[in-house]
Enzyme design. Sequence first.
Site, mmCIF file in Angstrom:
data_model
loop_
_atom_site.group_PDB
_atom_site.id
_atom_site.type_symbol
_atom_site.label_atom_id
_atom_site.label_comp_id
_atom_site.label_asym_id
_atom_site.label_seq_id
_atom_site.Cartn_x
_atom_site.Cartn_y
_atom_site.Cartn_z
ATOM 1 N NE ARG A 104 53.468 65.865 36.942
ATOM 2 C CZ ARG A 104 53.470 66.487 38.125
ATOM 3 N NH1 ARG A 104 52.550 67.046 38.733
ATOM 4 N NH2 ARG A 104 54.748 65.932 39.624
ATOM 5 C CB SER B 223 59.857 62.696 34.920
ATOM 6 O OG SER B 223 60.208 62.654 35.804
ATOM 7 C CD GLU C 223 55.013 64.218 33.824
ATOM 8 O OE1 GLU C 223 55.951 65.691 33.817
ATOM 9 O OE2 GLU C 223 55.204 62.949 34.749
#
Length: 336
Positions: free
Chosen positions: A153, A223, A319
């Site tokens: 990520r 998410s 995130e």
Amino acid sequence: MQSLQSLHTFALPANCQKLVRITMSEQLHTVDFCQPFFILGEGSNCVFLNDFEGTVIQMANRGIEVKELDDYYLVHVAAGENWHQLVMKLLEMGIAGLENLALIPGTIGAAPVQNIGAYGVELADVFSHLVGFNIDEQTFETLDKSACQFGYRDSVFKQALQGRFVITEVVLKLPKKWQPVLEYGPLRDLQNTEVDAKRVAQRVMQIRRSKLPDPELCANAGSFFKNPVVSREVAKTLCERYQNMPTYPVDDEKVKLAAGWLIEQAGLKGHRIGGIRVYDKQALVLVNDEQGDGEELLAMITYIQKTVFDKFMVELIPEVRLIGCSGEFSKGVEHG
């Protein structure tokens, strides 16, 4: 002032000084990059916490070109194209390789920034190179995979090139010899069966829809936290204490934990602060279902981080990109 509430899927009330839509890459030469700015796609992985005191640049250029070579396809895609629509278009053309990444929201241009990934596949696995605008040099440049410095990520666009480079085109390299990736979680039940890429995509979409709320119906950014990566020693200690804890090997030294599992085990599923709630079907998702604001979201992030850390001694990092009045900032764990 321009409202941003409808331009990010978490839909917090926020405005910006100026909004610029880029439909052709050359328009970037005319943008004033001296004041605070933020590059926006479809707003599915960022949250504007309050009014942004600068220019929001929305990438809306379009175009898909597929080049067929002997062993693979090169797919040139403009940054403003929708990711999921690209996945489905290629599957209809008989081109596989992106099926595990079906139904991930957002644009092509945002995909390398986050190195998007799901069910055992990351963008880096299918990436060739990209083209973008170097803000310092005011020129267009091509970056290969190594230059993008992809991580979990993560990429150079969240590090050294943050605020200095605008992605305008992404080129994917998809081998003609297709191998399904079915080792991750719920996809394992497809192993040892006759599958094609469309069936894998359908399964991925079914799983995602069962866990993640539709932003059109319930404001969210998917998410919210990264799955934490810890040492094998830490993972071993935790697994001895919590025998049903899911873990995913990263390499010989690191193990990935499931952030949603940690949040749920900390008793936070359904927890509410103001208009912000931990989603009851998937604890990794935060939803804005009662007209929340930036202060309430920050309070929720802090509360989740502290509760999980107190229970597991594991740090959760968002995130989702958090945008304040003058730009993006990080939200680490506050100890004490």
